[in-house]
Motif scaffolding. Structure first.
Motif, PDB file in Angstrom:
ATOM      1  N   PRO A 128       0.793  -1.229   0.000  1.00 12.22           N
ATOM      2  CA  PRO A 128       0.000   0.000   0.000  1.00 12.22           C
ATOM      3  C   PRO A 128       0.832   1.289   0.000  1.00 12.22           C
ATOM      4  O   PRO A 128       0.457   2.264  -0.642  1.00 12.22           O
ATOM      5  N   SER A 129       1.976   1.276   0.648  1.00 15.00           N
ATOM      6  CA  SER A 129       2.791   2.495   0.729  1.00 15.00           C
ATOM      7  C   SER A 129       3.605   2.768  -0.542  1.00 15.00           C
ATOM      8  O   SER A 129       4.029   3.894  -0.776  1.00 15.00           O
ATOM      9  N   LYS A 130       3.829   1.730  -1.381  1.00 10.58           N
ATOM     10  CA  LYS A 130       4.685   1.888  -2.564  1.00 10.58           C
ATOM     11  C   LYS A 130       3.968   1.620  -3.880  1.00 10.58           C
ATOM     12  O   LYS A 130       4.498   1.931  -4.936  1.00 10.58           O
ATOM     13  N   GLY A 131       2.828   0.976  -3.846  1.00  7.76           N
ATOM     14  CA  GLY A 131       2.173   0.546  -5.073  1.00  7.76           C
ATOM     15  C   GLY A 131       2.628  -0.849  -5.426  1.00  7.76           C
ATOM     16  O   GLY A 131       2.968  -1.647  -4.559  1.00  7.76           O
ATOM     17  N   VAL A 132       2.670  -1.141  -6.717  1.00  5.96           N
ATOM     18  CA  VAL A 132       3.122  -2.452  -7.186  1.00  5.96           C
ATOM     19  C   VAL A 132       4.626  -2.383  -7.417  1.00  5.96           C
ATOM     20  O   VAL A 132       5.106  -1.555  -8.197  1.00  5.96           O
ATOM     21  N   VAL A 133       5.348  -3.256  -6.736  1.00  7.48           N
ATOM     22  CA  VAL A 133       6.799  -3.357  -6.893  1.00  7.48           C
ATOM     23  C   VAL A 133       7.068  -4.626  -7.697  1.00  7.48           C
ATOM     24  O   VAL A 133       6.536  -5.689  -7.381  1.00  7.48           O
ATOM     25  N   VAL A 134       7.877  -4.507  -8.741  1.00  2.00           N
ATOM     26  CA  VAL A 134       8.170  -5.645  -9.614  1.00  2.00           C
ATOM     27  C   VAL A 134       9.611  -6.092  -9.389  1.00  2.00           C
ATOM     28  O   VAL A 134      10.532  -5.272  -9.395  1.00  2.00           O
ATOM     29  N   ASN A 144       8.702   0.335  -9.397  1.00  2.00           N
ATOM     30  CA  ASN A 144       7.355   0.260  -8.844  1.00  2.00           C
ATOM     31  C   ASN A 144       6.415   1.197  -9.595  1.00  2.00           C
ATOM     32  O   ASN A 144       6.856   2.119 -10.266  1.00  2.00           O
ATOM     33  N   ILE A 145       5.141   0.886  -9.472  1.00  2.00           N
ATOM     34  CA  ILE A 145       4.090   1.679 -10.110  1.00  2.00           C
ATOM     35  C   ILE A 145       3.017   1.940  -9.064  1.00  2.00           C
ATOM     36  O   ILE A 145       2.463   1.001  -8.496  1.00  2.00           O
TER      37      ILE A 145
END
Length: 186
Positions: free
Chosen positions: A140-146, A155-156
């Motif tokens: 939740p704090s960073k979005g989607v991390v790949v 991340n997005i």
């Protein structure tokens, strides 16, 4: 004495029980940890195309759930692990599958996510090989991390992107119905 020996052997085998699950020739962990967030394996399945295994996919959550719509909508830590098991998965084919997946997941409404989708596709431009592992982690704090093979690619941010991304595998029009059912533990 026999009962005691049996008990000791049983406990020994339980203690070394696998902390992994096998699917499609891949071995996936039963739990993962990303930036201090411990997640448990919700379920695992295999993406098939033309009766061939392409990749094993696993869904990790804080606690198990079989409700795909709730998982897609939640703004909680979760992850999808994709373990490539076929040499037929190339960068170009993966990007084509991502395009199709976002179209299906959003019912064709990708315009508002165009920049995020383009950035996401960029994470798959490097050559893809058998046993490459991609982790798509929503924090939740960073979005989607790949991650690819444990290395963070970027991340997005944005819950709308997260919903569309997880919808590729969990929506009403998933990439593979058997894979969706497996990820949901069914």
């Amino acid at each position: 004495m026999k009962n005691f020996l049996f008990l000791v052997l049983s406990l020994t085998f339980m203690a070394v029980a696998p902390a992994q699950t096998k699917a499609g020739g891949a071995t996936l962990p039963n739990s993962v940890n990303f930036e201090g967030r411990a997640l448990v394996l919700n379920g695992v399945g295999v993406r098939e195309k033309f009766w061939m295994d392409m990749y094993a996919g696993a869904l990790y959550l804080d606690s198990k759930s079989g409700n795909a719509n709730a998982i897609i909508a939640e703004n909680e830590a979760m992850a999808i692990k994709l373990h490539m098991v076929s040499k037929m998965i190339t960068s170009d084919r993966m990007i084509d599958a991502i395009n199709e997946g976002f179209e299906n997941s959003t019912k064709g409404n990708t315009a508002s996510l165009k920049n995020e989708i383009e950035r996401f596709k960029g994470f798959f431009k490097e050559e893809i090989k058998i046993n490459d592992v991609f982790d798509l982690v929503h924090l939740p704090s960073k979005g989607v991390v790949v991650y690819k093979n444990g290395k963070e690619l970027g991340n997005i941010k944005g819950i709308a992107f997260k919903k569309a991304l997880f919808g590729i595998w969990l929506s009403d029009n998933p990439a593979d119905t058997k894979l969706k059912n497996g990820m949901l533990g069914q």
